[in-house]
Design a protein around this motif. Structure first.
Motif, PDB file in Angstrom:
ATOM      1  N   ASN A  83      -1.833  13.185   2.845  1.00  0.00           N
ATOM      2  CA  ASN A  83      -3.159  13.613   2.411  1.00  0.00           C
ATOM      3  C   ASN A  83      -4.208  12.723   3.064  1.00  0.00           C
ATOM      4  O   ASN A  83      -4.407  11.588   2.633  1.00  0.00           O
ATOM      5  CB  ASN A  83      -3.255  13.542   0.885  1.00  0.00           C
ATOM      6  N   PRO A  84      -4.900  13.205   4.077  1.00  0.00           N
ATOM      7  CA  PRO A  84      -5.846  12.368   4.829  1.00  0.00           C
ATOM      8  C   PRO A  84      -6.940  11.727   3.974  1.00  0.00           C
ATOM      9  O   PRO A  84      -7.254  10.559   4.162  1.00  0.00           O
ATOM     10  CB  PRO A  84      -6.443  13.333   5.853  1.00  0.00           C
ATOM     11  N   LEU A  85      -7.513  12.469   3.022  1.00  0.00           N
ATOM     12  CA  LEU A  85      -8.574  11.898   2.191  1.00  0.00           C
ATOM     13  C   LEU A  85      -8.052  10.730   1.363  1.00  0.00           C
ATOM     14  O   LEU A  85      -8.676   9.666   1.299  1.00  0.00           O
ATOM     15  CB  LEU A  85      -9.180  12.972   1.280  1.00  0.00           C
ATOM     16  N   PHE A  86      -6.895  10.911   0.754  1.00  0.00           N
ATOM     17  CA  PHE A  86      -6.306   9.844  -0.047  1.00  0.00           C
ATOM     18  C   PHE A  86      -5.903   8.667   0.839  1.00  0.00           C
ATOM     19  O   PHE A  86      -6.103   7.508   0.482  1.00  0.00           O
ATOM     20  CB  PHE A  86      -5.110  10.383  -0.834  1.00  0.00           C
ATOM     21  N   ALA A  87      -5.366   8.967   2.019  1.00  0.00           N
ATOM     22  CA  ALA A  87      -4.970   7.910   2.955  1.00  0.00           C
ATOM     23  C   ALA A  87      -6.184   7.079   3.374  1.00  0.00           C
ATOM     24  O   ALA A  87      -6.127   5.848   3.378  1.00  0.00           O
ATOM     25  CB  ALA A  87      -4.292   8.520   4.178  1.00  0.00           C
ATOM     26  N   TRP A  88      -7.264   7.745   3.739  1.00  0.00           N
ATOM     27  CA  TRP A  88      -8.495   7.024   4.111  1.00  0.00           C
ATOM     28  C   TRP A  88      -8.973   6.128   2.970  1.00  0.00           C
ATOM     29  O   TRP A  88      -9.323   4.960   3.178  1.00  0.00           O
ATOM     30  CB  TRP A  88      -9.606   8.026   4.475  1.00  0.00           C
ATOM     31  N   SER A  89      -8.994   6.687   1.757  1.00  0.00           N
ATOM     32  CA  SER A  89      -9.483   5.907   0.622  1.00  0.00           C
ATOM     33  C   SER A  89      -8.609   4.678   0.387  1.00  0.00           C
ATOM     34  O   SER A  89      -9.124   3.570   0.158  1.00  0.00           O
ATOM     35  CB  SER A  89      -9.567   6.769  -0.641  1.00  0.00           C
ATOM     36  N   LEU A  90      -7.303   4.851   0.476  1.00  0.00           N
ATOM     37  CA  LEU A  90      -6.402   3.710   0.261  1.00  0.00           C
ATOM     38  C   LEU A  90      -6.565   2.648   1.351  1.00  0.00           C
ATOM     39  O   LEU A  90      -6.539   1.449   1.064  1.00  0.00           O
ATOM     40  CB  LEU A  90      -4.954   4.194   0.208  1.00  0.00           C
ATOM     41  N   MET A  91      -6.751   3.078   2.583  1.00  0.00           N
ATOM     42  CA  MET A  91      -6.900   2.106   3.675  1.00  0.00           C
ATOM     43  C   MET A  91      -8.242   1.382   3.612  1.00  0.00           C
ATOM     44  O   MET A  91      -8.328   0.200   3.960  1.00  0.00           O
ATOM     45  CB  MET A  91      -6.698   2.782   5.026  1.00  0.00           C
ATOM     46  N   LEU A  92      -9.296   2.054   3.138  1.00  0.00           N
ATOM     47  CA  LEU A  92     -10.569   1.357   2.917  1.00  0.00           C
ATOM     48  C   LEU A  92     -10.409   0.318   1.803  1.00  0.00           C
ATOM     49  O   LEU A  92     -10.920  -0.804   1.905  1.00  0.00           O
ATOM     50  CB  LEU A  92     -11.678   2.349   2.576  1.00  0.00           C
ATOM     51  N   LEU A  93      -9.677   0.682   0.760  1.00  0.00           N
ATOM     52  CA  LEU A  93      -9.402  -0.278  -0.322  1.00  0.00           C
ATOM     53  C   LEU A  93      -8.567  -1.451   0.192  1.00  0.00           C
ATOM     54  O   LEU A  93      -8.850  -2.615  -0.129  1.00  0.00           O
ATOM     55  CB  LEU A  93      -8.680   0.418  -1.481  1.00  0.00           C
ATOM     56  N   LEU A  94      -7.558  -1.140   0.993  1.00  0.00           N
ATOM     57  CA  LEU A  94      -6.694  -2.191   1.535  1.00  0.00           C
ATOM     58  C   LEU A  94      -7.494  -3.151   2.412  1.00  0.00           C
ATOM     59  O   LEU A  94      -7.392  -4.372   2.258  1.00  0.00           O
ATOM     60  CB  LEU A  94      -5.540  -1.565   2.325  1.00  0.00           C
ATOM     61  N   GLY A  95      -8.284  -2.613   3.329  1.00  0.00           N
ATOM     62  CA  GLY A  95      -9.091  -3.462   4.215  1.00  0.00           C
ATOM     63  C   GLY A  95     -10.065  -4.335   3.447  1.00  0.00           C
ATOM     64  O   GLY A  95     -10.206  -5.527   3.725  1.00  0.00           O
ATOM     65  N   GLY A  96     -10.720  -3.756   2.450  1.00  0.00           N
ATOM     66  CA  GLY A  96     -11.669  -4.532   1.648  1.00  0.00           C
ATOM     67  C   GLY A  96     -10.988  -5.621   0.832  1.00  0.00           C
ATOM     68  O   GLY A  96     -11.464  -6.760   0.765  1.00  0.00           O
ATOM     69  N   ALA A  97      -9.868  -5.275   0.216  1.00  0.00           N
ATOM     70  CA  ALA A  97      -9.143  -6.259  -0.596  1.00  0.00           C
ATOM     71  C   ALA A  97      -8.655  -7.424   0.263  1.00  0.00           C
ATOM     72  O   ALA A  97      -8.808  -8.596  -0.107  1.00  0.00           O
ATOM     73  CB  ALA A  97      -7.974  -5.587  -1.312  1.00  0.00           C
ATOM     74  N   VAL A  98      -8.088  -7.115   1.414  1.00  0.00           N
ATOM     75  CA  VAL A  98      -7.563  -8.169   2.291  1.00  0.00           C
ATOM     76  C   VAL A  98      -8.708  -8.996   2.884  1.00  0.00           C
ATOM     77  O   VAL A  98      -8.603 -10.224   2.991  1.00  0.00           O
ATOM     78  CB  VAL A  98      -6.655  -7.579   3.390  1.00  0.00           C
ATOM     79  N   ASN A 129     -20.841  -7.698   1.142  1.00  0.00           N
ATOM     80  CA  ASN A 129     -20.363  -7.836   2.521  1.00  0.00           C
ATOM     81  C   ASN A 129     -19.631  -6.558   2.939  1.00  0.00           C
ATOM     82  O   ASN A 129     -19.576  -5.593   2.178  1.00  0.00           O
ATOM     83  CB  ASN A 129     -19.467  -9.074   2.651  1.00  0.00           C
ATOM     84  N   VAL A 130     -19.070  -6.551   4.130  1.00  0.00           N
ATOM     85  CA  VAL A 130     -18.369  -5.372   4.655  1.00  0.00           C
ATOM     86  C   VAL A 130     -17.158  -5.022   3.784  1.00  0.00           C
ATOM     87  O   VAL A 130     -16.909  -3.846   3.496  1.00  0.00           O
ATOM     88  CB  VAL A 130     -17.956  -5.589   6.130  1.00  0.00           C
ATOM     89  N   ALA A 131     -16.406  -6.025   3.348  1.00  0.00           N
ATOM     90  CA  ALA A 131     -15.234  -5.764   2.499  1.00  0.00           C
ATOM     91  C   ALA A 131     -15.658  -5.102   1.191  1.00  0.00           C
ATOM     92  O   ALA A 131     -15.015  -4.146   0.734  1.00  0.00           O
ATOM     93  CB  ALA A 131     -14.479  -7.062   2.220  1.00  0.00           C
ATOM     94  N   ASP A 132     -16.745  -5.584   0.592  1.00  0.00           N
ATOM     95  CA  ASP A 132     -17.242  -4.982  -0.648  1.00  0.00           C
ATOM     96  C   ASP A 132     -17.655  -3.531  -0.433  1.00  0.00           C
ATOM     97  O   ASP A 132     -17.369  -2.658  -1.258  1.00  0.00           O
ATOM     98  CB  ASP A 132     -18.448  -5.768  -1.182  1.00  0.00           C
ATOM     99  N   ALA A 133     -18.346  -3.268   0.682  1.00  0.00           N
ATOM    100  CA  ALA A 133     -18.771  -1.900   0.995  1.00  0.00           C
ATOM    101  C   ALA A 133     -17.551  -1.002   1.198  1.00  0.00           C
ATOM    102  O   ALA A 133     -17.534   0.154   0.751  1.00  0.00           O
ATOM    103  CB  ALA A 133     -19.665  -1.899   2.235  1.00  0.00           C
ATOM    104  N   SER A 134     -16.523  -1.530   1.850  1.00  0.00           N
ATOM    105  CA  SER A 134     -15.294  -0.772   2.075  1.00  0.00           C
ATOM    106  C   SER A 134     -14.593  -0.465   0.751  1.00  0.00           C
ATOM    107  O   SER A 134     -14.109   0.648   0.540  1.00  0.00           O
ATOM    108  CB  SER A 134     -14.369  -1.557   3.007  1.00  0.00           C
ATOM    109  N   LEU A 135     -14.549  -1.443  -0.142  1.00  0.00           N
ATOM    110  CA  LEU A 135     -13.954  -1.226  -1.467  1.00  0.00           C
ATOM    111  C   LEU A 135     -14.714  -0.140  -2.224  1.00  0.00           C
ATOM    112  O   LEU A 135     -14.098   0.750  -2.832  1.00  0.00           O
ATOM    113  CB  LEU A 135     -13.951  -2.524  -2.273  1.00  0.00           C
ATOM    114  N   THR A 136     -16.025  -0.203  -2.174  1.00  0.00           N
ATOM    115  CA  THR A 136     -16.840   0.796  -2.869  1.00  0.00           C
ATOM    116  C   THR A 136     -16.607   2.190  -2.292  1.00  0.00           C
ATOM    117  O   THR A 136     -16.407   3.155  -3.033  1.00  0.00           O
ATOM    118  CB  THR A 136     -18.334   0.423  -2.781  1.00  0.00           C
ATOM    119  N   ALA A 137     -16.624   2.300  -0.965  1.00  0.00           N
ATOM    120  CA  ALA A 137     -16.370   3.594  -0.325  1.00  0.00           C
ATOM    121  C   ALA A 137     -14.971   4.101  -0.673  1.00  0.00           C
ATOM    122  O   ALA A 137     -14.787   5.293  -0.941  1.00  0.00           O
ATOM    123  CB  ALA A 137     -16.535   3.472   1.187  1.00  0.00           C
TER     124      ALA A 137
END
Length: 159
Positions: A83-98, A129-137
Protein backbone atom coordinates in the motif's frame (compact mmCIF):
# COMPACT_ATOMS: atom_id res chain seq x y z
CA UNK A 1 10.35 -2.17 -1.41
CA UNK A 2 13.81 -0.70 -0.84
CA UNK A 3 12.72 2.55 -2.50
CA UNK A 4 10.53 3.17 0.53
CA UNK A 5 13.46 2.80 2.90
CA UNK A 6 15.16 5.35 0.65
CA UNK A 7 12.45 7.84 1.64
CA UNK A 8 13.34 7.37 5.31
CA UNK A 9 17.05 7.65 4.50
CA UNK A 10 16.47 10.87 2.56
CA UNK A 11 14.55 12.38 5.49
CA UNK A 12 17.38 11.44 7.85
CA UNK A 13 20.05 12.91 5.55
CA UNK A 14 18.18 16.20 5.02
CA UNK A 15 17.36 16.40 8.73
CA UNK A 16 20.93 15.83 9.87
CA UNK A 17 22.39 18.12 7.18
CA UNK A 18 20.10 21.01 8.12
CA UNK A 19 20.81 20.52 11.82
CA UNK A 20 24.55 20.43 11.14
CA UNK A 21 24.26 23.68 9.18
CA UNK A 22 22.43 25.31 12.08
CA UNK A 23 24.89 24.06 14.70
CA UNK A 24 27.97 25.10 12.71
CA UNK A 25 26.69 28.45 11.41
CA UNK A 26 24.40 29.87 14.09
CA UNK A 27 24.70 30.66 17.75
CA UNK A 28 22.03 29.25 20.07
CA UNK A 29 19.05 31.67 20.08
CA UNK A 30 20.31 33.41 16.94
CA UNK A 31 17.42 34.32 14.63
CA UNK A 32 17.55 34.76 10.85
CA UNK A 33 14.30 36.21 9.44
CA UNK A 34 13.08 34.65 6.21
CA UNK A 35 9.58 36.15 5.96
CA UNK A 36 9.61 38.56 8.86
CA UNK A 37 7.96 38.10 11.33
CA UNK A 38 6.14 34.94 10.20
CA UNK A 39 8.96 32.57 9.29
CA UNK A 40 12.53 32.51 10.53
CA UNK A 41 15.42 30.26 11.38
CA UNK A 42 15.93 30.24 15.13
CA UNK A 43 18.71 28.12 16.58
CA UNK A 44 17.24 26.26 19.54
CA UNK A 45 18.05 23.12 21.54
CA UNK A 46 15.48 20.82 23.09
CA UNK A 47 16.49 18.29 25.75
CA UNK A 48 12.97 16.89 25.98
CA UNK A 49 10.19 15.66 23.74
CA UNK A 50 7.61 17.84 22.01
CA UNK A 51 7.47 21.30 23.57
CA UNK A 52 10.26 20.35 25.98
CA UNK A 53 8.28 17.73 27.91
CA UNK A 54 10.22 15.05 29.80
CA UNK A 55 13.45 17.00 29.66
CA UNK A 56 16.56 14.93 30.35
CA UNK A 57 14.86 11.52 30.05
CA UNK A 58 17.22 10.19 27.37
CA UNK A 59 16.90 6.57 28.49
CA UNK A 60 13.11 6.80 28.05
CA UNK A 61 13.47 8.36 24.57
CA UNK A 62 15.92 5.62 23.58
CA UNK A 63 13.59 2.81 24.64
CA UNK A 64 10.50 4.41 23.10
CA UNK A 65 12.31 5.16 19.83
CA UNK A 66 13.64 1.61 19.51
CA UNK A 67 10.14 0.19 20.12
CA UNK A 68 8.57 2.67 17.66
CA UNK A 69 11.17 1.95 14.97
CA UNK A 70 10.58 -1.78 15.44
CA UNK A 71 6.83 -1.25 15.13
CA UNK A 72 7.21 0.86 11.99
CA UNK A 73 9.42 -1.74 10.30
CA UNK A 74 7.04 -4.54 11.34
CA UNK A 75 3.96 -2.76 9.96
CA UNK A 76 5.81 -1.83 6.80
CA UNK A 77 6.79 -5.45 6.19
CA UNK A 78 3.31 -6.70 7.05
CA UNK A 79 1.03 -4.08 5.48
CA UNK A 80 2.97 -1.21 3.96
CA UNK A 81 4.76 -3.00 1.13
CA UNK A 82 1.47 -3.44 -0.69
CA UNK A 83 0.00 0.00 0.00
CA UNK A 84 1.95 3.05 -1.23
CA UNK A 85 0.13 5.60 0.97
CA UNK A 86 0.72 3.56 4.12
CA UNK A 87 4.31 2.84 3.07
CA UNK A 88 5.04 6.55 2.56
CA UNK A 89 3.51 7.43 5.92
CA UNK A 90 5.53 4.78 7.73
CA UNK A 91 8.79 5.83 6.07
CA UNK A 92 8.19 9.50 6.94
CA UNK A 93 7.61 8.38 10.54
CA UNK A 94 10.74 6.22 10.44
CA UNK A 95 12.92 9.01 9.04
CA UNK A 96 11.64 11.52 11.58
CA UNK A 97 12.02 9.17 14.53
CA UNK A 98 15.57 8.20 13.58
CA UNK A 99 16.56 11.81 12.80
CA UNK A 100 15.66 13.03 16.28
CA UNK A 101 17.02 9.82 17.85
CA UNK A 102 20.44 10.54 16.32
CA UNK A 103 20.40 14.01 17.90
CA UNK A 104 19.48 12.65 21.31
CA UNK A 105 22.15 9.97 21.25
CA UNK A 106 24.96 12.06 19.71
CA UNK A 107 24.27 15.56 21.10
CA UNK A 108 22.11 14.80 24.14
CA UNK A 109 19.54 17.25 22.75
CA UNK A 110 17.52 17.87 19.59
CA UNK A 111 18.41 20.79 17.32
CA UNK A 112 15.32 22.78 16.33
CA UNK A 113 15.42 25.74 13.98
CA UNK A 114 12.16 26.51 12.16
CA UNK A 115 10.16 29.25 13.86
CA UNK A 116 6.66 30.07 12.63
CA UNK A 117 4.30 32.81 13.79
CA UNK A 118 0.69 32.09 12.80
CA UNK A 119 -0.54 35.53 11.72
CA UNK A 120 -4.31 35.40 12.19
CA UNK A 121 -4.17 34.37 15.83
CA UNK A 122 -0.66 35.69 16.53
CA UNK A 123 0.42 32.23 17.75
CA UNK A 124 4.13 31.51 18.04
CA UNK A 125 4.22 27.85 16.98
CA UNK A 126 6.80 25.68 18.80
CA UNK A 127 10.17 25.62 17.04
CA UNK A 128 10.71 22.45 15.00
CA UNK A 129 13.04 20.71 12.54
CA UNK A 130 12.89 18.49 9.43
CA UNK A 131 12.43 15.31 11.51
CA UNK A 132 9.48 16.88 13.36
CA UNK A 133 7.89 17.97 10.07
CA UNK A 134 8.37 14.44 8.70
CA UNK A 135 6.75 12.92 11.80
CA UNK A 136 3.80 15.28 11.46
CA UNK A 137 3.37 14.52 7.75
CA UNK A 138 3.62 10.80 8.51
CA UNK A 139 0.90 10.97 11.16
CA UNK A 140 -1.38 12.94 8.82
CA UNK A 141 -0.85 10.36 6.07
CA UNK A 142 -1.56 7.48 8.50
CA UNK A 143 -4.84 9.16 9.46
CA UNK A 144 -5.76 9.60 5.78
CA UNK A 145 -4.81 5.98 5.07
CA UNK A 146 -6.94 4.71 7.98
CA UNK A 147 -9.88 6.84 6.89
CA UNK A 148 -9.68 5.61 3.28
CA UNK A 149 -9.13 2.00 4.37
CA UNK A 150 -12.18 2.11 6.64
CA UNK A 151 -14.25 3.62 3.85
CA UNK A 152 -13.07 0.86 1.46
CA UNK A 153 -13.84 -1.86 4.03
CA UNK A 154 -17.39 -0.53 4.52
CA UNK A 155 -17.89 -0.42 0.75
CA UNK A 156 -16.59 -4.01 0.40
CA UNK A 157 -19.01 -5.24 3.09
CA UNK A 158 -21.97 -3.70 1.28
CA UNK A 159 -20.99 -5.18 -2.10
Amino acid sequence: MFIYYGIAALVIIIDQLTKWLVVTNMEVRERIPLIDPYLSLLSHRNRGAAWGMLEGQMWLFAIVTIVVVGGIVYYFQKEGKNNPLFAWSLMLLLGGAVGNFIDRMVRGEVVDFVSVLVPVINYDFPIFNVADASLTAGVILVIIYLFLDEKKNKKDKVA
